[in-house]
Motif scaffolding. Sequence first.
Motif, PDB file in Angstrom:
ATOM      1  N   SER A  61     -57.590 -24.800  -9.753  1.00  0.00           N
ATOM      2  CA  SER A  61     -58.852 -25.248 -10.221  1.00  0.00           C
ATOM      3  C   SER A  61     -59.767 -24.301 -11.017  1.00  0.00           C
ATOM      4  CB  SER A  61     -59.774 -25.750  -8.823  1.00  0.00           C
ATOM      5  OG  SER A  61     -60.207 -25.019  -7.999  1.00  0.00           O
ATOM      6  N   LYS A  62     -59.231 -23.099 -10.883  1.00  0.00           N
ATOM      7  CA  LYS A  62     -59.721 -21.949 -11.597  1.00  0.00           C
ATOM      8  C   LYS A  62     -58.667 -21.605 -12.553  1.00  0.00           C
ATOM      9  CE  LYS A  62     -61.835 -17.384 -11.365  1.00  0.00           C
ATOM     10  NZ  LYS A  62     -62.882 -17.420 -12.253  1.00  0.00           N
ATOM     11  N   THR A  63     -58.644 -21.752 -13.832  1.00  0.00           N
ATOM     12  CA  THR A  63     -57.442 -21.246 -14.504  1.00  0.00           C
ATOM     13  C   THR A  63     -57.840 -20.143 -15.576  1.00  0.00           C
ATOM     14  OG1 THR A  63     -57.815 -23.009 -16.028  1.00  0.00           O
ATOM     15  CG2 THR A  63     -56.248 -23.504 -14.603  1.00  0.00           C
ATOM     16  N   VAL A  64     -59.149 -19.733 -15.473  1.00  0.00           N
ATOM     17  CA  VAL A  64     -59.376 -18.481 -16.430  1.00  0.00           C
ATOM     18  C   VAL A  64     -60.245 -17.559 -15.482  1.00  0.00           C
ATOM     19  CG1 VAL A  64     -60.676 -17.831 -18.376  1.00  0.00           C
ATOM     20  CG2 VAL A  64     -59.557 -19.867 -18.505  1.00  0.00           C
ATOM     21  N   GLU A  65     -59.730 -16.473 -15.661  1.00  0.00           N
ATOM     22  CA  GLU A  65     -60.404 -15.134 -14.819  1.00  0.00           C
ATOM     23  C   GLU A  65     -61.153 -14.490 -15.977  1.00  0.00           C
ATOM     24  OE1 GLU A  65     -61.827 -12.413 -12.032  1.00  0.00           O
ATOM     25  OE2 GLU A  65     -61.095 -14.447 -11.955  1.00  0.00           O
ATOM     26  N   VAL A  66     -62.443 -14.186 -15.718  1.00  0.00           N
ATOM     27  CA  VAL A  66     -63.092 -13.345 -16.799  1.00  0.00           C
ATOM     28  C   VAL A  66     -63.288 -11.730 -16.324  1.00  0.00           C
ATOM     29  CG1 VAL A  66     -64.280 -15.178 -17.854  1.00  0.00           C
ATOM     30  CG2 VAL A  66     -65.318 -14.263 -16.044  1.00  0.00           C
ATOM     31  N   ARG A  67     -63.247 -11.048 -17.382  1.00  0.00           N
ATOM     32  CA  ARG A  67     -63.464  -9.647 -17.154  1.00  0.00           C
ATOM     33  C   ARG A  67     -64.539  -9.038 -18.151  1.00  0.00           C
ATOM     34  NH1 ARG A  67     -61.331  -7.855 -12.152  1.00  0.00           N
ATOM     35  NH2 ARG A  67     -60.867  -9.956 -11.512  1.00  0.00           N
ATOM     36  N   VAL A 101     -58.971  -6.577 -22.056  1.00  0.00           N
ATOM     37  CA  VAL A 101     -57.660  -6.647 -21.337  1.00  0.00           C
ATOM     38  C   VAL A 101     -56.427  -7.051 -22.142  1.00  0.00           C
ATOM     39  CG1 VAL A 101     -56.229  -7.981 -19.600  1.00  0.00           C
ATOM     40  CG2 VAL A 101     -58.911  -7.726 -19.233  1.00  0.00           C
ATOM     41  N   ALA A 102     -55.703  -5.988 -22.358  1.00  0.00           N
ATOM     42  CA  ALA A 102     -54.590  -6.063 -23.373  1.00  0.00           C
ATOM     43  C   ALA A 102     -53.250  -6.089 -22.387  1.00  0.00           C
ATOM     44  CB  ALA A 102     -54.471  -4.697 -24.041  1.00  0.00           C
ATOM     45  N   ALA A 103     -53.174  -7.364 -21.970  1.00  0.00           N
ATOM     46  CA  ALA A 103     -52.022  -8.058 -21.271  1.00  0.00           C
ATOM     47  C   ALA A 103     -51.232  -8.886 -22.081  1.00  0.00           C
ATOM     48  CB  ALA A 103     -52.337  -8.328 -19.852  1.00  0.00           C
ATOM     49  N   ALA A 104     -49.810  -8.675 -22.086  1.00  0.00           N
ATOM     50  CA  ALA A 104     -49.399  -9.765 -23.048  1.00  0.00           C
ATOM     51  C   ALA A 104     -49.024 -11.293 -22.321  1.00  0.00           C
ATOM     52  CB  ALA A 104     -47.793  -9.236 -23.339  1.00  0.00           C
ATOM     53  N   PRO A 105     -48.901 -12.117 -22.880  1.00  0.00           N
ATOM     54  CA  PRO A 105     -48.722 -13.531 -22.292  1.00  0.00           C
ATOM     55  C   PRO A 105     -47.173 -13.207 -21.482  1.00  0.00           C
ATOM     56  CG  PRO A 105     -49.369 -13.907 -24.487  1.00  0.00           C
ATOM     57  CD  PRO A 105     -49.241 -12.571 -24.182  1.00  0.00           C
ATOM     58  N   ALA A 160     -51.115 -16.579 -19.260  1.00  0.00           N
ATOM     59  CA  ALA A 160     -50.707 -17.592 -20.262  1.00  0.00           C
ATOM     60  C   ALA A 160     -51.229 -17.071 -21.576  1.00  0.00           C
ATOM     61  CB  ALA A 160     -50.803 -18.862 -20.113  1.00  0.00           C
ATOM     62  N   SER A 161     -52.295 -16.550 -21.766  1.00  0.00           N
ATOM     63  CA  SER A 161     -52.962 -15.920 -22.676  1.00  0.00           C
ATOM     64  C   SER A 161     -54.277 -15.259 -22.210  1.00  0.00           C
ATOM     65  CB  SER A 161     -53.453 -16.986 -23.886  1.00  0.00           C
ATOM     66  OG  SER A 161     -54.308 -17.915 -23.057  1.00  0.00           O
ATOM     67  N   VAL A 162     -54.699 -14.382 -23.553  1.00  0.00           N
ATOM     68  CA  VAL A 162     -55.812 -13.502 -23.250  1.00  0.00           C
ATOM     69  C   VAL A 162     -56.645 -13.607 -24.467  1.00  0.00           C
ATOM     70  CG1 VAL A 162     -56.773 -11.294 -22.883  1.00  0.00           C
ATOM     71  CG2 VAL A 162     -54.571 -11.887 -21.897  1.00  0.00           C
ATOM     72  N   THR A 193     -56.315 -16.571 -19.114  1.00  0.00           N
ATOM     73  CA  THR A 193     -55.797 -18.062 -18.638  1.00  0.00           C
ATOM     74  C   THR A 193     -54.657 -17.709 -17.668  1.00  0.00           C
ATOM     75  OG1 THR A 193     -56.434 -18.865 -20.662  1.00  0.00           O
ATOM     76  CG2 THR A 193     -54.963 -20.008 -19.377  1.00  0.00           C
ATOM     77  N   LEU A 194     -54.472 -18.322 -16.730  1.00  0.00           N
ATOM     78  CA  LEU A 194     -53.705 -17.991 -15.639  1.00  0.00           C
ATOM     79  C   LEU A 194     -52.779 -19.226 -15.507  1.00  0.00           C
ATOM     80  CD1 LEU A 194     -55.435 -15.997 -13.023  1.00  0.00           C
ATOM     81  CD2 LEU A 194     -53.973 -14.998 -14.939  1.00  0.00           C
ATOM     82  N   ALA A 195     -51.540 -19.206 -15.402  1.00  0.00           N
ATOM     83  CA  ALA A 195     -50.531 -20.242 -15.140  1.00  0.00           C
ATOM     84  C   ALA A 195     -49.701 -19.924 -13.958  1.00  0.00           C
ATOM     85  CB  ALA A 195     -50.064 -20.592 -16.248  1.00  0.00           C
ATOM     86  N   ASP A 196     -49.155 -21.098 -13.415  1.00  0.00           N
ATOM     87  CA  ASP A 196     -47.973 -21.174 -12.555  1.00  0.00           C
ATOM     88  C   ASP A 196     -48.348 -20.236 -11.393  1.00  0.00           C
ATOM     89  OD1 ASP A 196     -46.199 -22.123 -14.358  1.00  0.00           O
ATOM     90  OD2 ASP A 196     -45.614 -20.532 -15.338  1.00  0.00           O
ATOM     91  N   PRO A 197     -49.234 -20.552 -10.474  1.00  0.00           N
ATOM     92  CA  PRO A 197     -50.016 -20.015  -9.385  1.00  0.00           C
ATOM     93  C   PRO A 197     -49.046 -20.092  -8.166  1.00  0.00           C
ATOM     94  CG  PRO A 197     -51.439 -21.867  -9.607  1.00  0.00           C
ATOM     95  CD  PRO A 197     -50.479 -21.871 -10.897  1.00  0.00           C
ATOM     96  N   VAL A 198     -48.732 -19.043  -7.351  1.00  0.00           N
ATOM     97  CA  VAL A 198     -47.899 -19.258  -6.164  1.00  0.00           C
ATOM     98  C   VAL A 198     -48.722 -18.683  -4.916  1.00  0.00           C
ATOM     99  CG1 VAL A 198     -45.824 -18.372  -5.159  1.00  0.00           C
ATOM    100  CG2 VAL A 198     -45.671 -19.198  -7.761  1.00  0.00           C
ATOM    101  N   SER A 199     -48.885 -19.249  -4.199  1.00  0.00           N
ATOM    102  CA  SER A 199     -49.468 -18.924  -2.710  1.00  0.00           C
ATOM    103  C   SER A 199     -48.524 -18.078  -2.025  1.00  0.00           C
ATOM    104  CB  SER A 199     -50.265 -20.001  -2.004  1.00  0.00           C
ATOM    105  OG  SER A 199     -51.363 -20.331  -2.762  1.00  0.00           O
TER     106      SER A 199
END
Length: 159
Positions: free
Chosen positions: A24-30, A34-38, A60-62, A99-105
């Motif tokens: 339900s939350k797909t974007v984490e803000v900072r 943040v220089a992280a590659a997809p 997935a993207s920044v 943007t976060l994708a494919d979450p795994v608990s």
Amino acid sequence: MNDPERAMLLSVHPRFATAILAGSKTVEVRRQRVAAAPGTTVLLYATAPTMALVGMARIASVHVASPKEVWSAHRTQTGITRREYDAYMSGAAQASGLTLADPVSFNEPVTLRALRTKGTFHPPQSYRYMKGDDLRQVAEAGPVVVRALRGALGDLVPT
């Protein structure tokens, strides 16, 4: 390009970790760039009172821009109110929306105590990158992490 031997350790409040893992939350803000590659693997560390690694996702993207632009583009995906966002971003010149994708608990969260039995482990205030020995140390702390990380990072993680 994604570094296959690097993961991001991201500290989030438990309510946000739960929302990310539920999808339900797909974007984490900072507040900073943040220089992280997809494709970068993100380990989710839920802060107090949980104090444990609770799952993982993939970047997935920044989107790096002004706080106003990041809010305009992602407000419905952040899981926070405008008031919370404005308070968090107060004084920031830049913002990043991950943007976060494919979450795994993780079936069994890996507690801070377990993480520290394998060496020094310090959860970051915001985030930090982990490589080689850091990832192996985290993987040794919990079998669930080994399985998840092997799926994401391959042979870097011991069996």
